[in-house]
Design a protein around this motif. Structure first.
Motif, PDB file in Angstrom:
ATOM      1  N   GLU A   1      45.487  88.310  45.353  1.00 10.56           N
ATOM      2  CA  GLU A   1      46.447  87.509  44.577  1.00 10.56           C
ATOM      3  C   GLU A   1      46.508  87.976  43.130  1.00 10.56           C
ATOM      4  O   GLU A   1      47.582  88.095  42.547  1.00 10.56           O
TER       5      GLU A   1
ATOM      6  N   ARG B   1      48.386  91.213  42.947  1.00 17.71           N
ATOM      7  CA  ARG B   1      49.825  91.009  43.155  1.00 17.71           C
ATOM      8  C   ARG B   1      50.500  90.420  41.927  1.00 17.71           C
ATOM      9  O   ARG B   1      51.707  90.565  41.746  1.00 17.71           O
TER      10      ARG B   1
ATOM     11  N   ASN C   1      49.983  91.390  38.973  1.00 18.42           N
ATOM     12  CA  ASN C   1      50.143  92.492  38.012  1.00 18.42           C
ATOM     13  C   ASN C   1      49.708  92.118  36.599  1.00 18.42           C
ATOM     14  O   ASN C   1      50.335  92.494  35.624  1.00 18.42           O
TER      15      ASN C   1
END
Length: 54
Positions: free
Chosen positions: A36, A39, A41
């Protein structure tokens, strides 16, 4: 292709040096959290509340 004992020894040393991270990533909850965060970023850090919303 033959495997030399020096190669096996080096591999064993590298594996040993990674044991703590491998153990940590063996936990499904930690794997989920890591995925998570990747993802999102955001390598600067993520708040717990933001992760909980996901």
């Amino acid at each position: 292709m033959s495997v030399h004992s020096e190669d096996i020894q080096r591999l064993a040393e590298e594996f040993e040096s990674c044991q703590k991270i491998l153990l940590a990533l063996g936990d499904e909850n930690r794997q989920h959290l890591m995925l998570e965060m990747m993802r999102m970023n955001d390598c600067g850090g993520v708040r717990v509340g933001t992760i909980a919303q996901k």
